[in-house]
Design a protein around this motif. Structure first.
Motif, short mmCIF file in Angstrom:
data_model
loop_
_atom_site.label_atom_id
_atom_site.label_comp_id
_atom_site.label_asym_id
_atom_site.label_seq_id
_atom_site.Cartn_x
_atom_site.Cartn_y
_atom_site.Cartn_z
N ILE A 244 39.30 69.23 23.99
CA ILE A 244 39.69 69.76 25.76
C ILE A 244 40.77 70.46 25.54
N ALA A 245 41.56 70.84 24.89
CA ALA A 245 42.76 71.62 24.98
C ALA A 245 43.09 72.07 23.62
N ARG B 102 40.15 73.87 21.79
CA ARG B 102 39.11 73.91 23.16
C ARG B 102 37.98 74.54 22.60
N ASP C 264 35.81 61.82 27.52
CA ASP C 264 36.58 62.84 27.51
C ASP C 264 37.75 62.97 28.17
N ARG C 265 37.42 62.39 29.94
CA ARG C 265 38.42 62.32 30.82
C ARG C 265 39.15 61.74 30.92
N ARG D 256 41.08 60.96 27.80
CA ARG D 256 41.78 61.96 26.68
C ARG D 256 42.25 62.77 27.85
N GLU D 257 41.63 63.20 28.58
CA GLU D 257 42.01 64.46 29.28
C GLU D 257 43.18 64.02 30.21
N SER E 262 47.39 64.31 29.77
CA SER E 262 47.94 65.04 30.92
C SER E 262 49.57 63.83 30.98
N GLU F 241 42.63 66.24 19.72
CA GLU F 241 43.27 66.22 19.95
C GLU F 241 44.93 67.00 20.28
#
Length: 187
Positions: free
Chosen positions: A4-5, A9, A26-27, A29-30, A34, A60
Motif C-alpha cells: 500500500i505505501a 508501494r 488490502d483495506r 492492512r491499510e 494507519s 508492508e
C-alpha cells in the motif's frame, strides 16, 4: 493484493492458490498501518510476522521503514510466494525466514536474544494457536517494553483482554476480520 505505501508501494504480492493461505485484505492492512503509524514509529522498527503466509504484513512494515522483519511460516507453498514477494519488493536483505512451526520458533528467537517492536500474528482463524502463542510471547519477553502485538482473528472470535503481561489496548472490526492490539502491562 499489493503493497500500500512506502518504498515498495504498488508492488503486487503473489499468493498461493486455494484457501490454505488467507492474506490480510488490502483495506484491513491499510487501516492497521494507519493505526500503527498514528501511535508508533515504524522507522527502524524490528518486526516479527508470525504465520506470515505471503508476508503481506511484514513486507508492508519493511516498505514503510522497518529495519528488519523475521517471518515465521511452515507452509511450503506460502514460503515460495513469500520468497518471491521479498525479491519483488527488494526487501529480502532486511528479512529473515524461519521455516518452522511457530511454537518451536518462539523459544528459538528468545534464545537468540531477539526482541521486537511490532509483532504480527495472523494464524488460520480456526487454529488453536491464539492462547499458546500469547502465553509464549508473554513469558519469553519477545516484545519490547514499548512494543505492539497485533492479533488478527475472525470478527466473531473475542480474544482475551489480558494474557500474562499482554493487555489489549484496542480492538477493531472490518467485515469478518478483527484486529486486537496489545501492549505490555504488569502481570
Amino acid at each position: 493484493m499489493r503493497v500500500i505505501a512506502g518504498s515498495a508501494r504498488g508492488t503486487r504480492l503473489a499468493a498461493p492458490r486455494g484457501m490454505r493461505t488467507r492474506p490480510t485484505a488490502d483495506r484491513v492492512r491499510e487501516a492497521l498501518f494507519s493505526i500503527i503509524q498514528s501511535r508508533y514509529e515504524l522507522d527502524g522498527a524490528r518486526v516479527l510476522d508470525m504465520c506470515a503466509g505471503t508476508g503481506g504484513l511484514g513486507i508492508e512494515a519493511l516498505s514503510r521503514g522497518a529495519s528488519t522483519c523475521c517471518f515465521v511460516e511452515k507452509d511450503r507453498e506460502a514460503l515460495k510466494c513469500l520468497r518471491q514477494n521479498l525479491l519483488a519488493t527488494r526487501c529480502a536483505e532486511r528479512a529473515t525466514l524461519l521455516e518452522m512451526d511457530l511454537l518451536r520458533a518462539l523459544p528459538l528467537l528468545a534464545g537468540r536474544g531477539s526482541r521486537f517492536s511490532i509483532i504480527f500474528f495472523d494464524p488460520p482463524y480456526a487454529s488453536e494457536l491464539y492462547t499458546p502463542v500469547m502465553r509464549s510471547l508473554s513469558s519469553l519477553e519477545l516484545l519490547e517494553p514499548e512494543g505492539l502485538f497485533i492479533a488478527e482473528s475472525a470478527a466473531r472470535a473475542i480474544l482475551p483482554e489480558r494474557e500474562g503481561c499482554l493487555v489489549r489496548s484496542d480492538r477493531r472490526v472490518y467485515g469478518d476480520t478483527a484486529l486486537a492490539l496489545y501492549v505490555l502491562g504488569e502481570e
